[in-house]
Write an enzyme that holds these catalytic residues in place. Structure first.
Site, PDB file in Angstrom:
ATOM      1  N   CYS A 258      43.310  40.821  62.164  1.00 55.42           N
ATOM      2  CA  CYS A 258      44.508  40.785  61.321  1.00 55.42           C
ATOM      3  C   CYS A 258      44.974  39.404  60.878  1.00 55.42           C
ATOM      4  O   CYS A 258      45.338  39.221  59.721  1.00 55.42           O
ATOM      5  CB  CYS A 258      45.663  41.484  62.053  1.00 55.42           C
TER       6      CYS A 258
ATOM      7  N   PRO B 237      39.290  45.310  54.800  1.00 57.77           N
ATOM      8  CA  PRO B 237      38.694  43.968  54.853  1.00 57.77           C
ATOM      9  C   PRO B 237      39.087  43.122  53.652  1.00 57.77           C
ATOM     10  O   PRO B 237      39.550  43.631  52.628  1.00 57.77           O
ATOM     11  CB  PRO B 237      37.195  44.262  54.857  1.00 57.77           C
TER      12      PRO B 237
END
Length: 475
Positions: free
Chosen positions: A280, A94
């Site tokens: 992404c 993350p």
């Protein structure tokens, strides 16, 4: 080196499908997927294949075929690492929420934790494969941790050695299984030819040799970030043009078709919509922004940051437009939201445009009835940070209690009763076949349909009293 046993750390959207395909195509290899999240592992092992933590067309069939044969899901991380010849790292990376690089740089705590687990439990020679999307030169971090384990083991007169490879995934959620079985390319980065060949031999069981590309580690890591950044840039570009179309009377679908026929451009990723989402695109672009800033490339940083800014603007533009069309206020107005996942054929909501758009509509006082065939109430609750309202027929008429609240739609047809507007945010196929003439009679007048995915033919509304807005349609 012949690989007989694979361990994948991380049973998420990448690890689960990737290992299912490898197990199916390589019956001679034992494949173990491990995760510290016991609930997730239990779902992978559930007899009810509809409860798998990841929804991908074709995935449940592969799991059913291979699970218990040469595909296993376990939370015994150390044990499976110790038996593995090759270890894939497929954990979450993350964006950092605090500290240096907050909001842009990737948080590598899970990758580092994996490397330390590998260093502790591995035996003999182990090939470690980066499968997660990682910043450039992350392999140095992994190598550094593993080299300490090598030194420690040599002191104990044992043999523990490692090779590190980069093998980024190029999967589109919703088509991940097909992308794995019929990839455009398989990219393997490394500095040891024997290790590269060992991983290549696995893919050669079903991938043509000419599609397997080898590079150095850093090129492989950067290629993944760049691929996602280029795709996201195309989405922001076409969305910017959609706004121009609406202002000038042009039609974005006609513009997209015309430019897509140019062989230098091509037709893919030229569909205007509510903006890009998923795990992404945004994260990888912000990683490029951070990387560019780190190396003093301010102009490069500004360019990629603008792609994210345009994406955020597109989402805000849609919610703002809805407020404008509904007479400047949404207080107590009922809006049926069709789709919450960031795209069709997945239950993934990470960075879904629906999250920000729904939050802005709720802040304006709207009552949202949200439908998605795969996203759970629990997940919507987490994303909106707002518990759903339990609706009864009596409460439905007491509109004073509905301001800024939401409910899950269980009966889609009944959800349209007294709705002021319908908002399509995800391109699920079943939304293409709704009876708008019938729906028109259920909605409160004047009623609106906002189609952010260009799913509905305007001619379907010629015999209805629903006002129709379509992204990029200025005609």
């Amino acid at each position: 080196m012949q690989v007989k046993n694979i361990c994948c750390i991380g049973a998420g959207y990448v690890g689960g499908p990737t290992m299912a395909v490898i197990a199916n195509k390589c019956p001679h290899i034992e494949v173990n997927v491990v995760d510290v999240n016991r609930e997730r592992i239990e779902k992978w092992n559930s007899d009810n294949l509809n409860e798998l933590p990841v929804f991908e067309p074709g995935l449940s069939n592969l799991v059913k075929k291979c699970r218990g044969v040469n595909l296993n899901f376990s939370y015994s991380v150390g044990e499976k690492i110790s038996n593995a010849d090759m270890i894939f790292i497929s954990v979450n990376t993350p964006t950092k929420k605090k500290g240096i690089g907050a909001g842009k740089a990737s948080d590598l705590k899970w990758v580092e934790a994996c490397a330390r687990e590998v260093a502790t439990y591995s035996k003999g020679h182990t090939i470690v494969v980066e499968k997660s999307t990682l910043p450039v030169r992350t392999a140095e971090v992994i190598k550094s941790i593993l080299s300490e384990a090598t030194i420690s083991d040599l002191k104990n007169n044992a043999t523990k050695t490692f090779d590190v490879l980069s093998n980024p995934e190029f999967l589109a959620e919703g088509t991940a299984i097909n992308d794995l079985i019929n990839p455009d390319r398989v990219l393997i980065g490394g500095d040891n030819g024997i290790a590269i060949d060992s991983l290549s031999e696995i893919y050669k069981n079903w991938v043509p040799n000419h599609k397997i590309i080898t590079t150095n580690l850093w090129s492989s890591e950067l290629a993944k970030l760049t691929a996602n950044a280029f795709l996201a840039q195309r989405i922001s570009s076409i969305n910017s043009v959609s706004a121009i179309c609406e202002a000038t009377g042009a039609d974005i679908r006609e513009v997209s078709k015309a430019i897509g026929l140019d062989s230098r451009i091509g037709p893919k990723f030229l569909n205007a919509g509510p903006g890009f989402g998923g795990s992404c695109f945004k994260k990888d672009i912000l990683n490029l922004v951070y990387l560019s800033d780190f190396f003093g490339l301010k102009e490069v940083s500004s360019f990629w940051e603008s792609v994210v800014s345009l994406n955020n603007w597109q989402q805000h533009r849609i919610s703002k437009l809805i407020v404008k069309k509904l007479f400047g206020t949404l207080t107590n107005k009922k809006i049926v939201v069709l789709g919450f996942a960031f795209k069709a054929n997945t239950n993934d909501t990470r960075e879904s445009p629906a999250i920000n758009i729904c939050k802005e509509l709720l802040e304006e006082g709207a009552f949202l009835v949200i439908h998605d065939p795969k996203v759970s109430i629990k997940q919507i609750n987490i994303d909106l940070n707002l518990k759903p309202l339990e609706i009864s027929n009596r409460l439905e008429s007491n509109t004073q209690t509905l301001e800024g609240k939401w409910s899950k739609a269980f009966d889609l047809e009944k959800s349209f009763i007294d709705a002021d507007a319908v908002l399509i945010l995800t391109e699920w196929d079943n939304y293409k076949h709704l009876d708008w003439k019938k729906i028109s009679k259920l909605m409160r007048k004047p009623s609106w349909l906002f189609d952010t995915r260009s799913m509905i033919d305007p001619e379907e509304f010629s015999n209805t009293k629903i006002n129709f807005w379509r992204v990029g349609d200025g005609t």
